[in-house]
Design an enzyme around this catalytic site. Structure first.
Site, PDB file in Angstrom:
ATOM      1  CG  HIS A 129      -1.957  -1.058   1.214  1.00  0.00           C
ATOM      2  ND1 HIS A 129      -2.635  -1.466   2.346  1.00  0.00           N
ATOM      3  CD2 HIS A 129      -2.442  -1.811   0.208  1.00  0.00           C
ATOM      4  CE1 HIS A 129      -3.480  -2.426   2.031  1.00  0.00           C
ATOM      5  NE2 HIS A 129      -3.380  -2.668   0.747  1.00  0.00           N
TER       6      HIS A 129
HETATM    7  C1  FAD Z   1      -0.053  -7.609  -4.699  1.00  0.00           C
HETATM    8  C2  FAD Z   1      -0.977  -6.503  -4.298  1.00  0.00           C
HETATM    9  C3  FAD Z   1      -2.089  -6.799  -3.522  1.00  0.00           C
HETATM   10  C4  FAD Z   1      -2.950  -5.776  -3.136  1.00  0.00           C
HETATM   11  N1  FAD Z   1      -4.105  -6.093  -2.490  1.00  0.00           N
HETATM   12  C5  FAD Z   1      -5.039  -5.138  -2.290  1.00  0.00           C
HETATM   13  C6  FAD Z   1      -6.325  -5.466  -1.829  1.00  0.00           C
HETATM   14  O1  FAD Z   1      -6.661  -6.635  -1.619  1.00  0.00           O
HETATM   15  N2  FAD Z   1      -7.215  -4.459  -1.640  1.00  0.00           N
HETATM   16  C7  FAD Z   1      -6.897  -3.162  -1.888  1.00  0.00           C
HETATM   17  O2  FAD Z   1      -7.738  -2.287  -1.675  1.00  0.00           O
HETATM   18  N3  FAD Z   1      -5.681  -2.822  -2.339  1.00  0.00           N
HETATM   19  C8  FAD Z   1      -4.766  -3.781  -2.584  1.00  0.00           C
HETATM   20  N4  FAD Z   1      -3.560  -3.450  -3.132  1.00  0.00           N
HETATM   21  C9  FAD Z   1      -3.266  -2.034  -3.362  1.00  0.00           C
HETATM   22  C10 FAD Z   1      -4.072  -1.418  -4.500  1.00  0.00           C
HETATM   23  O3  FAD Z   1      -4.260  -2.325  -5.554  1.00  0.00           O
HETATM   24  C11 FAD Z   1      -3.338  -0.173  -4.966  1.00  0.00           C
HETATM   25  O4  FAD Z   1      -3.127   0.677  -3.865  1.00  0.00           O
HETATM   26  C12 FAD Z   1      -4.105   0.612  -6.011  1.00  0.00           C
HETATM   27  O5  FAD Z   1      -4.443  -0.209  -7.100  1.00  0.00           O
HETATM   28  C13 FAD Z   1      -3.231   1.774  -6.460  1.00  0.00           C
HETATM   29  O6  FAD Z   1      -3.842   2.432  -7.520  1.00  0.00           O
HETATM   30  P1  FAD Z   1      -3.039   3.520  -8.341  1.00  0.00           P
HETATM   31  O7  FAD Z   1      -3.969   3.993  -9.377  1.00  0.00           O
HETATM   32  O8  FAD Z   1      -2.442   4.491  -7.404  1.00  0.00           O
HETATM   33  O9  FAD Z   1      -1.798   2.761  -9.001  1.00  0.00           O
HETATM   34  P2  FAD Z   1      -1.751   1.462  -9.894  1.00  0.00           P
HETATM   35  O10 FAD Z   1      -2.989   0.652  -9.707  1.00  0.00           O
HETATM   36  O11 FAD Z   1      -0.457   0.797  -9.595  1.00  0.00           O
HETATM   37  O12 FAD Z   1      -1.807   1.986 -11.399  1.00  0.00           O
HETATM   38  C14 FAD Z   1      -0.752   2.619 -12.037  1.00  0.00           C
HETATM   39  C15 FAD Z   1      -0.832   2.298 -13.517  1.00  0.00           C
HETATM   40  O13 FAD Z   1       0.007   3.179 -14.232  1.00  0.00           O
HETATM   41  C16 FAD Z   1       0.831   2.427 -15.101  1.00  0.00           C
HETATM   42  N5  FAD Z   1       2.069   3.174 -15.278  1.00  0.00           N
HETATM   43  C17 FAD Z   1       2.959   3.505 -14.335  1.00  0.00           C
HETATM   44  N6  FAD Z   1       3.951   4.228 -14.858  1.00  0.00           N
HETATM   45  C18 FAD Z   1       3.690   4.370 -16.155  1.00  0.00           C
HETATM   46  C19 FAD Z   1       4.359   5.025 -17.220  1.00  0.00           C
HETATM   47  N7  FAD Z   1       5.481   5.710 -17.023  1.00  0.00           N
HETATM   48  N8  FAD Z   1       3.806   4.957 -18.454  1.00  0.00           N
HETATM   49  C20 FAD Z   1       2.643   4.287 -18.658  1.00  0.00           C
HETATM   50  N9  FAD Z   1       1.969   3.657 -17.674  1.00  0.00           N
HETATM   51  C21 FAD Z   1       2.492   3.695 -16.444  1.00  0.00           C
HETATM   52  C22 FAD Z   1       1.028   1.112 -14.378  1.00  0.00           C
HETATM   53  O14 FAD Z   1       1.467   0.104 -15.249  1.00  0.00           O
HETATM   54  C23 FAD Z   1      -0.362   0.887 -13.839  1.00  0.00           C
HETATM   55  O15 FAD Z   1      -1.174   0.322 -14.837  1.00  0.00           O
HETATM   56  C24 FAD Z   1      -2.667  -4.436  -3.512  1.00  0.00           C
HETATM   57  C25 FAD Z   1      -1.554  -4.140  -4.298  1.00  0.00           C
HETATM   58  C26 FAD Z   1      -0.716  -5.158  -4.705  1.00  0.00           C
HETATM   59  C27 FAD Z   1       0.466  -4.820  -5.571  1.00  0.00           C
END
Ligand code: FAD
Length: 492
Positions: free
Chosen positions: A424
Site C-alpha cells: 500500500h
Molecule cells: C499484490 C498486491 C495486492 C494488493 N491487495 C489489495 C487489496 O486486496 N485491496 C486493496 O484495496 N488494495 C490492494 N492493493 C493495493 C491497491 O491495488 C493499490 O493501492 C491501487 O491499485 C493503487 O492504484 P493507483 O492507481 O495508485 O496505481 P496502480 O494501480 O499501480 O496503477 C498505475 C498504472 O500506471 C501504469 N504506469 C505507471 N507508470 C507508467 C508510465 N510511465 N507509463 C505508462 N503507464 C504507467 C502502471 O502500469 C499501472 O497500470 C494491492 C496491491 C498489490 C500490488
C-alpha cells in the site's frame, strides 16, 4: 487467488520494484510488486474492498486536502459501487465497481470471527458502513466469480463507445512536456519508438505511488537542488515530490491446521484438484478459484486510548510464503496482521535520468520507536485472538518458530525479520494547501506551479488510510473526474 500470486514476480505483468535495504528490518530488501497492465495494481491485487475509517478522510481535510472530508468522499464511494447486497446509506447500487461477499463456506471464517468475539472485540456487519471496528465479512471486488478491476469496471464498458478514446498499450510515459510552466503533452516510448501525445486540455498522471513521482522528477518537477545534481532542468521546485512515502507493514501469524479445510489441497502437488478447480471456474465461474479467500477480517484498536482502529487482520485459510511463490507444506491458516497508521516516513529518489531505471525506494520501515511499540501490541493481540477457544479444534503449532512472545525483544526480532509490505505505498505527491511546502498537488489534484497537470492516484493521499487502498483510489478518481469536468461535487 493462486493466479493472482503467480503474476507478482513476472516482469511482464508487474513492475517488480525493490526497496533499498531497510536498517530497522534487519537490512532486508522488500519486494514491491505493482501492476504493469490495464487496471494497474487492481489487476493483481487481493481484491479486498475496504474504504478506511471516516476519521481518515476528516484528517485529510485537516492536513490541507480541502473538500476531502468523509462527508465529501462518501457520495463518491457510493457512486463508484454496485454492491451485491444492494444500496443503503453507505453502499452504492449502480456504479461500475462491483463488490460482493464470499460464501463463507469455510468453517475457519466462522472460527475467526467467533475468536474475535471471545477475545472481547465487537462484531461488525459492514466494515465499510457505519462501523469499521469489529470482526466480520470483508467485501471483495469480484463480479460473478470474476475479478472486477479498474479496467473491467471503467475501461471495457466504454471501449467501443467513445471514438476519442485512444489506448496505447506497451507504452511507457517517459516525460511530461512542459512549456514555460504549462504541461502540453507527454513523451512516451512504444516498442523502442519515441512518440508524443499532445494535450488539448490537460495532462493527468495516474502511474501510481512510485511511477507518478518518478515521472514528475524526470520532467523537472521536484526538489530543485536534487534535480540540478542530476542535470535535469527544473520546471517547478516542489521539494515534496517523492517524499512522505507511507505503507502498511504486516506480519503473517501462521498456524498448522488439524483439519483438512484449508487451501493446501489447491496446489500442483494435487494436480487433479487444480484441474477440476480450473475447469469449474472456466465453465461456471464458481468454486475455489472464484474468490479471493480473504472473506473475513477485522479492525480493532491496540488500546482504548486510540481514537479508531489501528490494527487490521486479513484472515486467510491458507499461508502466504514469499509473495505466494512457494506453497505451504501442510494444512495451515494465517492472519495478516498489521498496524495501519505508521509514523515512519520514507522517500523515493531518482537513481538516474533513465526512465527505465527503477527509482530508489526507501520506505524507512520501523524507523520510529512508536512503530515498533505498536507492532508489539499488534503481534500480542493477534496471537491472543488465535489462542481463543473457537480455534481449539483447528489450531496446532505456530509455523514460524521465531514467533516467541516472552519479551519485547523477541517480538521485535520477529517483526524486524519477517514483516512484509501490505502493498500500500502512497503519499509521494501529496495533496495539501498551497502554503504547505511539502504539498505537490492542490485539493483539485493540480500540480502546484504547473498549469494543466494533475495527478490522480494513491500518490496524492496526504496520509495513509486505515485500510486497503484500491477502493479509496477509485473513489478519488470519481471525485477528480467531476473536478476535471468542472461540475459541482456531489452533495454531501
Ligand atoms: C499484490 C498486491 C495486492 C494488493 N491487495 C489489495 C487489496 O486486496 N485491496 C486493496 O484495496 N488494495 C490492494 N492493493 C493495493 C491497491 O491495488 C493499490 O493501492 C491501487 O491499485 C493503487 O492504484 P493507483 O492507481 O495508485 O496505481 P496502480 O494501480 O499501480 O496503477 C498505475 C498504472 O500506471 C501504469 N504506469 C505507471 N507508470 C507508467 C508510465 N510511465 N507509463 C505508462 N503507464 C504507467 C502502471 O502500469 C499501472 O497500470 C494491492 C496491491 C498489490 C500490488
Amino acid at each position: 487467488m493462486n493466479a493472482l500470486m503467480y503474476c507478482l514476480k513476472d516482469k511482464k505483468y508487474s513492475w517488480c520494484y525493490e526497496t533499498t535495504p531497510q536498517p530497522r528490518a534487519n537490512n532486508r530488501v522488500f519486494f514491491w510488486p505493482r501492476g504493469k497492465v490495464m487496471g494497474g495494481s487492481s489487476s493483481l491485487n487481493a481484491m479486498v474492498y475496504v474504504r478506511g475509517h471516516p476519521y481518515d478522510y476528516d484528517r485529510w481535510e485537516q492536513e490541507g486536502a480541502k473538500g476531502w472530508s468523509y462527508a465529501d468522499c462518501l457520495p463518491y464511494f457510493k457512486k463508484a459501487q454496485t454492491h451485491q447486497l444492494g444500496g443503503d446509506d453507505y453502499r452504492g447500487d449502480s456504479g461500475p465497481l462491483y463488490v460482493s461477499r464470499g460464501k463463507w463456506n469455510n468453517p475457519l471464517y466462522h472460527a475467526f470471527v467467533d475468536a474475535g468475539l471471545q477475545a472481547g472485540y465487537q462484531h461488525t456487519e459492514d466494515c465499510n458502513g457505519f462501523k469499521q471496528e469489529g470482526f466480520g465479512h470483508f467485501d471483495m471486488t469480484i463480479k460473478n466469480g470474476v475479478r472486477c478491476n479498474a479496467s473491467m469496471a471503467y475501461i471495457h464498458p466504454i471501449l467501443s463507445k467513445y471514438k476519442n478514446l485512444k489506448i496505447s498499450t506497451n507504452s511507457m510515459a517517459t516525460k511530461v512536456i512542459v512549456e514555460g510552466s504549462k504541461a502540453v503533452g507527454v513523451e512516451y516510448k512504444q516498442n523502442d519508438a519515441t512518440k508524443y501525445a499532445r494535450a488539448r486540455k490537460e495532462v493527468i498522471l495516474c502511474g501510481g505511488s512510485i511511477n507518478s513521482p518518478q515521472l514528475l522528477l524526470l520532467s523537472g518537477i521536484g526538489n530543485a537542488d536534487e534535480l540540478r545534481k542530476l542535470g535535469i532542468p527544473c520546471a517547478a521546485n516542489l521539494p515534496g515530490v517523492g517524499e512522505n512515502l507511507q505503507d502498511h507493514l504486516e506480519v503473517y501469524i501462521q498456524y498448522k491446521c488439524s483439519k483438512p479445510v484449508t487451501l493446501y489441497k489447491y496446489q500442483w502437488k494435487f494436480p487433479w484438484n487444480m484441474v477440476t478447480t480450473g475447469l469449474q471456474w472456466f465453465i461456471t465461474k464458481s468454486g475455489a478459484a472464484s474468490t479471493t479467500h480473504m472473506e473475513a477480517g477485522s479492525f480493532f484498536r491496540s488500546s482504548s486510548k486510540v481514537a479508531h482502529p489501528d490494527i487490521q487482520i486479513h484472515f486467510l485459510p491458507s499461508v502466504v510464503i514469499d509473495h505466494g511463490q512457494k506453497m505451504g507444506t501442510c494444512h495451515a491458516f494465517q492472519g495478516h496482521s498489521g498496524t495501519m497508521r505508521a509514523t515512519s516516513r520514507g522517500n523515493l529518489k531518482l537513481k538516474s535520468t533513465n526512465p527505465f531505471d527503477s527509482p530508489l525506494i526507501n520506505p524507512n520501515y520501523l524507523q520510529t520507536e512508536q512503530d515498533i511499540v505498536d507492532f508489539r501490541a499488534c503481534v500480542r493481540l493477534t496471537t491472543e485472538i488465535f489462542s481463543q477457544k473457537a480455534f481449539d479444534e483447528f489450531r496446532e503449532e505456530v509455523l514460524d518458530k521465531n514467533l516467541r512472545l516472552n519479551s519485547n525483544d523477541e517480538i521485535d526480532s520477529f517483526v524486524r525479520s519477517t514483516s512484509e509490505t501490505a502493498y500500500h505505498p502512497c503519499g509521494t505527491a501529496k495533496m495539501g494547501s498551497e502554503n504547505d511546502k511539502s504539498a505537490v498537488v492542490d485539493s483539485k489534484c493540480r500540480v502546484l506551479g504547473i498549469d494543466k497537470l494533475r495527478v490522480v492516484d494513491a500518490s496524492i493521499m496526504p496520509s495513509i488510510l486505515s485500510g486497503n487502498l484500491n477502493a479509496p483510489v477509485i473513489m478519488m478518481a470519481e471525485k477528480a473526474a467531476d473536478m476535471i469536468l468542472g461540475v459541482p461535487p456531489l452533495p454531501k
